[in-house]
Design a protein around this motif. Sequence first.
Motif, PDB file in Angstrom:
ATOM      1  N   LYS A 122       4.724  -6.120  -4.689  1.00 35.21           N
ATOM      2  CA  LYS A 122       3.471  -6.665  -5.220  1.00 35.21           C
ATOM      3  C   LYS A 122       2.516  -5.576  -5.679  1.00 35.21           C
ATOM      4  CE  LYS A 122       3.761 -10.963  -2.602  1.00 35.21           C
ATOM      5  NZ  LYS A 122       3.304 -11.734  -1.429  1.00 35.21           N
ATOM      6  N   GLN A 123       2.739  -4.343  -5.214  1.00 36.18           N
ATOM      7  CA  GLN A 123       1.905  -3.224  -5.653  1.00 36.18           C
ATOM      8  C   GLN A 123       2.633  -2.333  -6.657  1.00 36.18           C
ATOM      9  OE1 GLN A 123      -0.717  -1.216  -3.044  1.00 36.18           O
ATOM     10  NE2 GLN A 123      -0.760  -2.834  -1.514  1.00 36.18           N
ATOM     11  N   GLY A 124       3.716  -2.867  -7.225  1.00 31.28           N
ATOM     12  CA  GLY A 124       4.405  -2.169  -8.304  1.00 31.28           C
ATOM     13  C   GLY A 124       5.363  -1.086  -7.867  1.00 31.28           C
ATOM     14  N   VAL A 125       5.726  -1.068  -6.589  1.00 27.65           N
ATOM     15  CA  VAL A 125       6.662  -0.066  -6.082  1.00 27.65           C
ATOM     16  C   VAL A 125       7.993  -0.748  -5.794  1.00 27.65           C
ATOM     17  CG1 VAL A 125       7.149   1.580  -4.239  1.00 27.65           C
ATOM     18  CG2 VAL A 125       4.804   1.290  -5.064  1.00 27.65           C
ATOM     19  N   THR A 126       9.074  -0.217  -6.332  1.00 28.70           N
ATOM     20  CA  THR A 126      10.399  -0.772  -6.084  1.00 28.70           C
ATOM     21  C   THR A 126      10.920  -0.254  -4.752  1.00 28.70           C
ATOM     22  OG1 THR A 126      10.859  -0.833  -8.451  1.00 28.70           O
ATOM     23  CG2 THR A 126      12.741  -1.019  -6.964  1.00 28.70           C
ATOM     24  N   ILE A 154      -1.867   6.630  10.688  1.00 26.82           N
ATOM     25  CA  ILE A 154      -1.637   5.784   9.528  1.00 26.82           C
ATOM     26  C   ILE A 154      -2.854   4.915   9.238  1.00 26.82           C
ATOM     27  CG2 ILE A 154      -0.627   3.862  10.818  1.00 26.82           C
ATOM     28  CD1 ILE A 154       0.525   5.244   7.358  1.00 26.82           C
ATOM     29  N   VAL A 155      -3.796   4.831  10.181  1.00 23.52           N
ATOM     30  CA  VAL A 155      -4.991   4.009   9.960  1.00 23.52           C
ATOM     31  C   VAL A 155      -6.129   4.825   9.346  1.00 23.52           C
ATOM     32  CG1 VAL A 155      -4.396   2.431  11.831  1.00 23.52           C
ATOM     33  CG2 VAL A 155      -5.877   4.372  12.303  1.00 23.52           C
ATOM     34  N   LYS A 156      -5.936   6.121   9.218  1.00 27.17           N
ATOM     35  CA  LYS A 156      -6.958   6.990   8.626  1.00 27.17           C
ATOM     36  C   LYS A 156      -6.758   7.025   7.112  1.00 27.17           C
ATOM     37  CE  LYS A 156      -8.693  11.741   9.111  1.00 27.17           C
ATOM     38  NZ  LYS A 156      -8.434  13.034   9.792  1.00 27.17           N
ATOM     39  N   PRO A 157      -7.712   6.550   6.328  1.00 26.16           N
ATOM     40  CA  PRO A 157      -7.537   6.484   4.876  1.00 26.16           C
ATOM     41  C   PRO A 157      -7.199   7.843   4.267  1.00 26.16           C
ATOM     42  CG  PRO A 157      -9.482   5.250   5.545  1.00 26.16           C
ATOM     43  CD  PRO A 157      -9.018   6.003   6.754  1.00 26.16           C
ATOM     44  N   GLY A 158      -6.158   7.870   3.421  1.00 27.40           N
ATOM     45  CA  GLY A 158      -5.782   9.083   2.715  1.00 27.40           C
ATOM     46  C   GLY A 158      -4.993  10.089   3.527  1.00 27.40           C
ATOM     47  N   ALA A 159      -4.703   9.786   4.797  1.00 28.28           N
ATOM     48  CA  ALA A 159      -4.036  10.769   5.654  1.00 28.28           C
ATOM     49  C   ALA A 159      -2.627  11.079   5.163  1.00 28.28           C
ATOM     50  CB  ALA A 159      -4.001  10.277   7.100  1.00 28.28           C
ATOM     51  N   LEU A 160      -1.891  10.072   4.719  1.00 26.05           N
ATOM     52  CA  LEU A 160      -0.522  10.306   4.258  1.00 26.05           C
ATOM     53  C   LEU A 160      -0.503  11.247   3.055  1.00 26.05           C
ATOM     54  CD1 LEU A 160       2.493   9.760   4.430  1.00 26.05           C
ATOM     55  CD2 LEU A 160       2.144   7.681   3.092  1.00 26.05           C
ATOM     56  N   VAL A 203       1.517   4.415   0.838  1.00 25.08           N
ATOM     57  CA  VAL A 203       2.878   4.826   0.481  1.00 25.08           C
ATOM     58  C   VAL A 203       3.035   4.867  -1.037  1.00 25.08           C
ATOM     59  CG1 VAL A 203       5.321   4.202   0.605  1.00 25.08           C
ATOM     60  CG2 VAL A 203       3.870   3.978   2.638  1.00 25.08           C
ATOM     61  N   ALA A 204       2.516   3.850  -1.709  1.00 26.74           N
ATOM     62  CA  ALA A 204       2.615   3.776  -3.169  1.00 26.74           C
ATOM     63  C   ALA A 204       1.952   4.983  -3.826  1.00 26.74           C
ATOM     64  CB  ALA A 204       1.979   2.483  -3.668  1.00 26.74           C
ATOM     65  N   GLU A 205       0.842   5.420  -3.253  1.00 23.51           N
ATOM     66  CA  GLU A 205       0.109   6.550  -3.831  1.00 23.51           C
ATOM     67  C   GLU A 205       0.956   7.821  -3.822  1.00 23.51           C
ATOM     68  OE1 GLU A 205      -4.322   8.612  -3.423  1.00 23.51           O
ATOM     69  OE2 GLU A 205      -3.464   7.547  -1.704  1.00 23.51           O
ATOM     70  N   VAL A 206       1.655   8.090  -2.714  1.00 26.83           N
ATOM     71  CA  VAL A 206       2.461   9.308  -2.666  1.00 26.83           C
ATOM     72  C   VAL A 206       3.749   9.157  -3.471  1.00 26.83           C
ATOM     73  CG1 VAL A 206       1.482  10.001  -0.452  1.00 26.83           C
ATOM     74  CG2 VAL A 206       3.623   8.734  -0.484  1.00 26.83           C
ATOM     75  N   ALA A 207       4.291   7.936  -3.528  1.00 28.92           N
ATOM     76  CA  ALA A 207       5.503   7.714  -4.322  1.00 28.92           C
ATOM     77  C   ALA A 207       5.230   7.949  -5.803  1.00 28.92           C
ATOM     78  CB  ALA A 207       6.029   6.299  -4.098  1.00 28.92           C
TER      79      ALA A 207
END
Length: 240
Positions: free
Chosen positions: A96-100, A219-225, A40-44
């Motif tokens: 904790k991963q820097g996403v508000t 959601i368990v497939k890496p990078g799918a989102l 989620v953080a990656e796409v945000a």
Amino acid sequence: MSAPQPVHQRILLKLSGEALMGDDAFGINQATIERMVAEVAEVARIGVQVAVVIGGGNIFRGIAGGSAGMDRATADYMGMLATVMNALALADAMGKQGVTARVMSAIDIQQVVEPYVRPKALQYLEEGKVVIFAAGTGNPFFTTDTAASLRGAEIGAEVVLKATKVDGVYTADPMKDPTATRYTRLSFDEAIGRHLGIMDATAFALCRDQKLPIRVFSIVKPGALMRVVMGEDEGTLVTA
């Protein structure tokens, strides 16, 4: 050359509570939630506005045996409280991963989370915060699938992303039938006619009426989102 841009600018991600369990029988698996939050953080971080509706089955499963014979409305309210617990855990992991992240509840628990107010939710999204909608619709007899459709329509999401453990909708159960093939695209009418059970009937009808597409992905497939928001062939798209 400029970097590729996402095809979706605002998404509603529907996470089941069971998705947070990992291989555990119930509860929250920390490694699993951290990995999901990283996605989620990656796409945000590339500017996609992300709202999340979270289920509570992972927590409610642990007490389901004792709820046998319970009044349905009472059990549903217990399930709503379970979604609040999951939403708090998700927001904490995001922080904790820097996403508000901001948790907004459909039932009033102001000492714990703020109430759902649509203009405030839109403001948070425009500020780049992840908004986590908890407590379903706030009403018994409605699922968190329906909450996802409702909130998606309310915030003007471009797509509802239903995160599952399977990478799309198949012609048969791919775990049991190796010949099963994945649908890349379906119409709402086709999905209904084939009894595919993508969401409950109320949620599905709302998306169809509002012309709000649904994409089912793993959601368990890496990078799918990330691949979904970039418009790649990932999962199954259900549209008008």
